[in-house]
Structure formats: structure tokens, C-alpha cells
Design a protein around this motif. Structure first.
Motif, PDB file in Angstrom:
ATOM      1  N   GLN A 383      53.378 -10.614  14.451  1.00 26.56           N
ATOM      2  CA  GLN A 383      51.804  -9.005  14.582  1.00 26.56           C
ATOM      3  C   GLN A 383      52.146  -8.185  16.050  1.00 26.56           C
ATOM      4  O   GLN A 383      52.907  -8.594  17.014  1.00 26.56           O
ATOM      5  N   VAL A 385      51.676  -3.738  17.264  1.00 26.35           N
ATOM      6  CA  VAL A 385      50.955  -2.702  16.672  1.00 26.35           C
ATOM      7  C   VAL A 385      52.339  -1.265  17.645  1.00 26.35           C
ATOM      8  O   VAL A 385      52.254  -1.247  18.197  1.00 26.35           O
ATOM      9  N   TYR A 387      51.314   2.365  18.881  1.00 27.90           N
ATOM     10  CA  TYR A 387      50.350   3.608  19.855  1.00 27.90           C
ATOM     11  C   TYR A 387      51.473   4.624  20.206  1.00 27.90           C
ATOM     12  O   TYR A 387      52.553   4.770  20.563  1.00 27.90           O
ATOM     13  N   LEU A 400      53.404  -8.092  19.693  1.00 24.22           N
ATOM     14  CA  LEU A 400      51.535  -9.055  20.613  1.00 24.22           C
ATOM     15  C   LEU A 400      52.445 -10.775  20.495  1.00 24.22           C
ATOM     16  O   LEU A 400      52.738 -11.626  19.793  1.00 24.22           O
ATOM     17  N   GLN A 405      44.168 -10.490  21.754  1.00 28.81           N
ATOM     18  CA  GLN A 405      44.414  -8.952  21.520  1.00 28.81           C
ATOM     19  C   GLN A 405      45.211  -8.065  22.592  1.00 28.81           C
ATOM     20  O   GLN A 405      45.487  -8.015  23.603  1.00 28.81           O
ATOM     21  N   PHE A 406      45.718  -6.881  21.311  1.00 30.47           N
ATOM     22  CA  PHE A 406      45.601  -5.916  22.519  1.00 30.47           C
ATOM     23  C   PHE A 406      45.228  -5.059  23.261  1.00 30.47           C
ATOM     24  O   PHE A 406      43.278  -3.699  22.693  1.00 30.47           O
ATOM     25  N   ARG A 417      47.687   1.040  15.726  1.00 30.12           N
ATOM     26  CA  ARG A 417      48.202   0.925  14.491  1.00 30.12           C
ATOM     27  C   ARG A 417      48.164  -0.575  14.178  1.00 30.12           C
ATOM     28  O   ARG A 417      49.331  -0.902  14.493  1.00 30.12           O
ATOM     29  N   GLN A 418      47.481  -1.592  13.537  1.00 28.75           N
ATOM     30  CA  GLN A 418      47.532  -2.736  13.810  1.00 28.75           C
ATOM     31  C   GLN A 418      49.423  -2.826  12.885  1.00 28.75           C
ATOM     32  O   GLN A 418      49.626  -1.920  11.466  1.00 28.75           O
ATOM     33  N   SER A 420      53.072  -5.288  11.169  1.00 31.19           N
ATOM     34  CA  SER A 420      54.195  -6.057  11.255  1.00 31.19           C
ATOM     35  C   SER A 420      55.274  -6.349  12.061  1.00 31.19           C
ATOM     36  O   SER A 420      56.317  -5.279  11.267  1.00 31.19           O
ATOM     37  N   ASP A 431      56.225  -3.326   8.849  1.00 27.99           N
ATOM     38  CA  ASP A 431      55.537  -3.591   7.945  1.00 27.99           C
ATOM     39  C   ASP A 431      57.111  -3.754   6.698  1.00 27.99           C
ATOM     40  O   ASP A 431      57.022  -3.112   5.779  1.00 27.99           O
TER      41      ASP A 431
END
Length: 533
Positions: A383, A385, A387, A400, A405-406, A417-418, A420, A431
Motif C-alpha cells: 500500500q 499514497v 499526494y 507505507l 496510517q499516512f 490518493r490511496q 498499490s 495500481d
């Protein structure tokens, strides 16, 4: 006849461990603050506690007083109406009348205390702050123009905020070498244990545990003899260069600025940590304590922690990088035709701002991904992010840590935005879509960050026949693995540093596991190369 119940003298490590245990009685989730506060006191340094009211900040000072033989303490809650009389003692009217001397009565006030606790310190007025600077710098109080040495071992300051900018508080802020965050109890178990605890101070520690003035002076003398290892020197150089770059990128706002004075004081703290842990040389566990010293702003903490984590394995990553370059050269130039069919040697990714790769062709435009984050990725998805960093005005990728948590605020992040992430040889999958890194057209041989010594090894390997080259690389990897294992086990697994907080150990464990993974990856690549010959 020798008394059967007599105890052997405690080592400094055993002594301090017992004191930390006593100070932590019925105090929950503050062991790390208590340990560092005791370290500061023995090192003669000061500590700042940042946190809301009611989080045991004053209790740390009260317990610390109890470990010193015959110690006196001074506690005060500052306000904008506080006067120097309330801190340093009232002016003696009789001496002023009889001798025309402006002299304070210091008994019971800060100039005669061993342990000092000042709450809401930033609310003090300029006259108090200026006197505090002299007290902290020189351990001297000028009473009626006469310099008087004070016995203060540690000043603990506390507040629920950091000093305001551009109000002349920078000099006082810099005098607090260690800066710890004190929060409310997080664990439900510890919270209910706190609720039902007796709320009474523990019985005083045994007399043999009290730190006398003679023992205090002895510990400081012995600490001054502790040496600095080459491994820590390399880590210090890495951190200095990285923090200087971060400060420049930040617009010289002093969020990452570390003065020479602060480095010198930090060295003394590391010496004390090493001595009290029973060593005559500073190691990386002592060095990592400085993550609690080298931040000037809450938002800067993640970058400081990441910098220190990278410094622990920088030398190893450099040498592994050099080995991987030699493996690729061997595949290109000397392996059988089937191996050469895999394609020409690829260009190395271009480095931006010293620490970042840039994705090529991403729809968000220029997207940057730190080399450290990339080194932690594996073939399995992880996972992350995407940004916008509002300070750097750049789109950033971040991998991460599993289970975390971010913190968007700390990273100055918007438009989060999350996603992968998955590693590739030439870039990263976002993604499921592959984005190679921008390259500068140079091959690995011209852009290696490895050390000069490893570069010399690389050049010597190029002149060897491929079979001998592979054998030499296997020997290099074996030696490298042995050095890494010896370093890792001696530093992190054998008698862990008694002052190192548990959260810091989790960061270190992550860095160590990732370094182990890099070694295993190179082992597989070498085995594959040998099978191709």
C-alpha cells in the motif's frame, strides 16, 4: 566472616536499569521519557517535554529528583506575569539597605536546585529567558554581580506548544538537547491500570541506588573517555549531508538546522549512553537516540526519522548496489547468448534533489519517489499514497509501513490518493500500471553512489574472466554479509540500549529487515548468474 547478604557493586548499566524501573513505578507509557530524562541528567543536558496537561510531565521531574542523593528540586508554572523574583529568588532588602548590593535570596529557588522543572516555559518574559540562557550555558548565576556556580544537573521544560517563531526564543529552544513528546495513555490496558493504581509516590530507592555527587562526577569522567566508531562516523556524515539538503529545500526555515554546538552536545550524550550501557565505544544505538534531538518542528519529525533510519544501512546499500552493477555487467558482457538476449544494460535512474527518482509518463505529471521507499519494495504489492506536497510543490509517491496510517498534515499533503505499489527492475508499478524511472542516459558504471573503495573493487573485477569474477563477487558478498551480521547482531540484538524507546526499535527493526532482504536478493541474482555460465 563476609556477610552472606552483601551485594556486589552494580555496573553502571545495572544501576541505571534499577533506577529506571523505580522511576517508572505506577507511571504508564512514559518509560522512554523517564529513561531519556535520566540519561540527560547524567550527561548534564536539558530536556523539553511537549504535550497537553495531565500527561505526567511534572512527575518525571519529581521522580528524577529521587534518584540523586540529597537533591533539591524547583518547580514552577510560568505565565506572562511571572517575575525573576519568583524563579531566582527575591531581592534582599536588608543587603540592599546596608551594603547597597542588589542581591537575591536564592534559598529554595532555581539557583540552588539540582533538578529544575519549568512548565509553560515559553510564556516567561525576556528577563527570565535571558537569565536562563546564562544558567543553562555556564551553570552560573550572577547574584549581585558575583558569579555563583549552581548545582543544577538537569532542567526539564514543558509546554503544550513549541516556541513561537520570530520572537527571540530560538537561542533558548536550542539549549534543550532532547525533545520528547508526552501524550495521553494510548493502551486501554494501561489506562485502566492507571485508574486503579494507588496514586501514591513509591518508597524511596535503596541508598545504594542513589547517585551521589562522587558517583555522578565519576560517571561523567568515564563517559568522556568513550570513543567514536567508524560506523557511527559514516552515519553522522550521512545525516549531516541529508539534513543540510532538507534545510536548503525547505527554504532555510531552520526546521532541519543543526548547529555545531548541538552536534558537540549530542556527541557527549552519545558518550554517556554508551558508557552507561557498558561500552567504551559509541555504536549506532546511541546514535539513533538523536532522532529526539534533531527536530525543530513537529512536521519535520518524519523526515528526521527516515534520515536516521537510512543512515543505519547506507554503507551496506552502497556496497550491494556496486555488487548488482557487477552482476549486470557480467550478464551483458560475458554470459552466454541466451542471457544476452535479455537486452542491453539499462541506464541508471536519474537522481533528483539527491534522494528521489522521477516516474516517466505518469498522468499526474512529474511524480517523485524516494530512493529509500523504492529500496523497501518487493515483488508483492504494497500500500502507498500519491499526494501533492504543498511545500515542495511536487507530486510525491510514498510507500507505507504495513499497519500505519499516512499523516497528511505532517507531510504537507493534499489531494491524497490511496494506491498499490510494486517494484520493477526499471521503475515501479502503480495500481498495476508500470512507470519506468526517468534516466539520464548514463550506465551504472558512471552513476554509482558506492564508496571509493568499492569503486576500486569494481574496476578490478572488470578485468577478470567471468568465472573468476563470479567467484570474487561471491566472496565479496560473503564478507559483506558477515560484516553486516556482526554489526547488526552486536548493535541491535545483544544487550539492547536501555535508553532506546520501543517505537525507535520498531523503526530500526524495519530498516534491518529491509537490509537483510537486499542481501538475499543479491544472493539469488548471483546464483542465477552462476547457473547461466
Amino acid at each position: 566472616m563476609k556477610n552472606a547478604t552483601s551485594r556486589s557493586p552494580l555496573s553502571p548499566r545495572q544501576h541505571v536499569t534499577e533506577l529506571i524501573k523505580w522511576m517508572s513505578t505506577d507511571v504508564y507509557e512514559k518509560n522512554h521519557i523517564i529513561a531519556i530524562a535520566l540519561l540527560c541528567a547524567v550527561a548534564g543536558e536539558n530536556i523539553f517535554l511537549l504535550g497537553p496537561p495531565g500527561t505526567a510531565k511534572s512527575m518525571v521531574a519529581a521522580r528524577l529528583k529521587g534518584v540523586f542523593s540529597g537533591a533539591r528540586s524547583f518547580d514552577y508554572l510560568m505565565s506572562r506575569f511571572s517575575t525573576p523574583d519568583e524563579i531566582f529568588g527575591p531581592v534582599s532588602i536588608s543587603r540592599l539597605k546596608k551594603n547597597d548590593r542588589y542581591e537575591r535570596i536564592t534559598e529554595g529557588y532555581l539557583p540552588e536546585a539540582h533538578v529544575v522543572f519549568l512548565d509553560e516555559i515559553w510564556k516567561a518574559g525576556p528577563s527570565i529567558q535571558n537569565t536562563l540562557l546564562t544558567v543553562i550555558n555556564e551553570h552560573t548565576f550572577y547574584n549581585g554581580g558575583i558569579p555563583v556556580k549552581i548545582p543544577m544537573k538537569v532542567l526539564i521544560a514543558a509546554s503544550n506548544e513549541l516556541p513561537a517563531r520570530d520572537e527571540g526564543l530560538e537561542a533558548l529552544w536550542d539549549r534543550f538537547l532532547m525533545r520528547m513528546i508526552s501524550n495521553c495513555i494510548h493502551s486501554e490496558r494501561d489506562f485502566f491500570r492507571m485508574l486503579v493504581s494507588p496514586q501514591l509516590p513509591p518508597a524511596p530507592p535503596a541508598n545504594e541506588l542513589l547517585i551521589t555527587d562522587e558517583l555522578y562526577d565519576k560517571w561523567q569522567r568515564e563517559s568522556a573517555k568513550v570513543k567514536l566508531s567508524d560506523e557511527v562516523k559514516q552515519a553522522i556524515s550521512f545525516v549531516r549531508q541529508r539534513l543540510n539538503k532538507l534545510e536548503a529545500d525547505d527554504g532555510n526555515k531552520l526546521r532541519f538546522y543543526i548547529s555545531d554546538r548541538r552536534w558537540r552536545k549530542a556527541f557527549g550524550l552519545m558518550q554517556t549512553s554508551a558508557f552507561l550501557n557498558g561500552r567504551d565505544t559509541i555504536d549506532l544505538s546511541d546514535f539513533f537516540l538523536l532522532v529526539h534531538s534533531f527536530w525543530n518542528d513537529i512536521d519535520a519529525i518524519p523526515a528526521v526519522v527516515e534520515t536516521f533510519a537510512e543512515s543505519l544501512t547506507a554503507w551496506l546499500r552502497n556496497e550491494i548496489h556496486e555488487l548488482e552493477l557487477n552482476i549486470r555487467r557480467s550478464v551483458k558482457g560475458d554470459a552466454p547468448a541466451a542471457a544476452k538476449a535479455a537486452g542491453p544494460e539499462r541506464s541508471e535512474p536519474k537522481i533528483f534533489d539527491y534522494f528521489y527518482f522521477q516516474l516517466d509518463g505518469h498522468p499526474a505529471g512529474k511524480v517523485y519517489f524516494s530512493k529509500y521507499d523504492y529500496s523497501t519494495l518487493a515483488d508483492s504489492a504494497r500500500q502507498g499514497v500519491l499526494y501533492l506536497d504543498t511545500v515542495r510543490q511536487k507530486m510525491m509517491l510514498r510507500a507505507l509501513i504495513p499497519g500505519t496510517q499516512f499523516d497528511a498534515k505532517a507531510q504537507n499533503a493534499t489531494d491524497v490518493r490511496q494506491i498499490s505499489l510494486r517494484r520493477s527492475e526499471t521503475g515501479v508499478y502503480v495500481d498495476g500500471i508500470h512507470f519506468p524511472f526517468v534516466t539520464d542516459g548514463k550506465t551504472a558504471s558512471s552513476s554509482s553512489p558506492a564508496s571509493e573503495s568499492s569503486g576500486k573493487k569494481s574496476r578490478s573485477l572488470k578485468n577478470l574472466p567471468v568465472y573468476q569474477r563470479v567467484k570474487a563477487m561471491e566472496k565479496m558478498l560473503s564478507d559483506l554479509t558477515a560484516r553486516w551480521n556482526a554489526s547488526s547482531k552486536s548493535t541491535w540484538e545483544t544487550d539492547p540500549n536501555i535508553f532506546l524507546p520501543q517505537d525507535d526499535r520498531a523503526v530500526i527493526d524495519k530498516a534491518v529487515k529491509e537490509a537483510d532482504g537486499l542481501i538475499r536478493t543479491v544472493e539469488v541474482k548471483l546464483k542465477n548468474l552462476r547457473s547461466m555460465l
